[in-house]
Design an enzyme around this catalytic site. Structure first.
Site, mmCIF file in Angstrom:
data_model
loop_
_atom_site.group_PDB
_atom_site.id
_atom_site.type_symbol
_atom_site.label_atom_id
_atom_site.label_comp_id
_atom_site.label_asym_id
_atom_site.label_seq_id
_atom_site.Cartn_x
_atom_site.Cartn_y
_atom_site.Cartn_z
ATOM 1 N N PRO A 89 41.258 46.348 51.029
ATOM 2 C CA PRO A 89 41.561 47.296 52.104
ATOM 3 C C PRO A 89 42.515 46.706 53.136
ATOM 4 O O PRO A 89 43.113 47.436 53.910
ATOM 5 C CB PRO A 89 40.192 47.591 52.733
ATOM 6 C CG PRO A 89 39.174 46.918 51.878
ATOM 7 C CD PRO A 89 39.864 45.926 51.009
ATOM 8 N N GLU A 116 32.382 43.536 50.346
ATOM 9 C CA GLU A 116 31.925 42.608 51.395
ATOM 10 C C GLU A 116 32.955 41.530 51.691
ATOM 11 O O GLU A 116 32.975 40.973 52.779
ATOM 12 C CB GLU A 116 30.600 41.955 51.009
ATOM 13 C CG GLU A 116 29.428 42.923 50.899
ATOM 14 C CD GLU A 116 29.280 43.566 49.518
ATOM 15 O OE1 GLU A 116 30.203 43.462 48.683
ATOM 16 O OE2 GLU A 116 28.214 44.170 49.280
HETATM 17 C C1 J9Q Z 1 38.466 46.089 47.226
HETATM 18 N N1 J9Q Z 1 37.830 49.421 49.574
HETATM 19 O O1 J9Q Z 1 40.320 50.184 49.050
HETATM 20 C C2 J9Q Z 1 41.521 50.797 48.992
HETATM 21 N N2 J9Q Z 1 42.357 50.070 48.300
HETATM 22 C C3 J9Q Z 1 41.686 48.980 47.869
HETATM 23 C C4 J9Q Z 1 40.403 49.058 48.361
HETATM 24 C C5 J9Q Z 1 39.290 48.114 48.182
HETATM 25 C C6 J9Q Z 1 38.035 48.334 48.789
HETATM 26 C C7 J9Q Z 1 37.015 47.398 48.598
HETATM 27 C C8 J9Q Z 1 37.233 46.283 47.819
HETATM 28 C C9 J9Q Z 1 39.492 46.993 47.410
#
Ligand code: J9Q
Length: 251
Positions: A89, A116
């Site tokens: 994210p 996490e």
């Molecule tokens: C790894 N939310 O969310 C949007 N693009 C990638 C991700 C993401 C997440 C949680 C863990 C990637």
């Protein structure tokens, strides 16, 4: 093109990639995809991939050493990759332009993050961090699949008909025009739901213009932000001026 995916949930990746256009491209050898279970790169009896965060707090953090060993094994087997992408994210937004850039690479490794978090020292081995959008997910597996699908479609030979790749909406920078197939009128559905006459006319110049107008009108209505980046031909610019003129005072 070669892809390696490092994940704690290989089953989440394997089945989706085996289906459809990508599955066929893998079968033909146009794509070479290997999925790696992060637990295979642990050395303890319990195959532990995560641990509590230093400083305290909820959740578990992916440990660095299994990830380093997985990346080392991939490099030993397949050579230095063109890119090591971590889905996260915190990443830069993954767009069609990013997909095009990655599709020109010979070998990309995807490291699926966890909600996490991942030990910060892993970033030393990652060449880019990419996000598919602003929402909370459990992990980076679905984002990695989204990115691989978008990238692989742009690799020559993956999609059978190259025209459909070139005409795809985000290649042109506009939303798609409406599509219809048979029948001309659906049994039991009102008259208004007939296929537009222009599409049955056989007048290809008129059909092209109608499709341009529909694509532009939808884009203006739903995604006006796309119009700033779209490269429009003379006819499209003229249609857009008409549509903007016609919409003044409405809304
Ligand atoms: C790894 N939310 O969310 C949007 N693009 C990638 C991700 C993401 C997440 C949680 C863990 C990637």
């Amino acid at each position: 093109m070669k892809f390696d995916i490092v994940t704690i949930f290989p089953a989440m990746i394997e089945q989706p990639l085996a289906a459809g256009i990508l599955g066929r491209a893998i079968g033909r050898g146009t794509l070479d995809v290997k999925v790696h279970d992060l637990r295979d790169f642990t050395t303890d009896r319990h195959r532990i991939v995560d641990d509590v965060p230093y400083g305290g707090g909820p959740g578990m953090v992916l440990k660095p050493e299994p990830i380093f060993r997985a990346l080392d094994a991939i490099e030993a087997e397949r050579g230095r990759p063109s890119a090591v992408v971590m889905t996260s994210p915190q990443g830069v937004r993954f767009t069609h332009d990013q997909a095009q850039r990655l599709s020109r690479m010979a070998h990309v490794v995807f490291l699926c993050g966890r909600y996490e978090g991942v030990d910060e020292r892993v970033r030393a081995r990652v060449t880019e961090e990419l996000s598919i959008g602003d929402y909370v997910l459990s992990g980076g597996e679905l984002p990695a699949l989204v990115m691989i699908d978008a990238v692989a479609r742009l690799v020559p030979g993956v999609v059978g008909d190259e025209r459909s790749v070139a005409e795809d909406s985000f290649s042109r920078g506009l939303l798609d025009f409406p599509q219809y197939t048979r029948p001309v009128q659906v049994a039991g559905v009102v008259e208004a739901l007939r296929v537009p006459d222009v599409l049955l006319s056989g007048n290809h110049a008129e059909i092209r213009r109608w499709r341009k107008r529909e694509a532009l009108s939808r884009t203006l209505d739903r995604r006006p932000d796309l119009l700033t980046g779209a490269s429009l031909d003379e006819e499209e610019q003229e249609i857009l001026r008409e549509l903007k003129g016609a919409s003044h005072g409405r809304d």
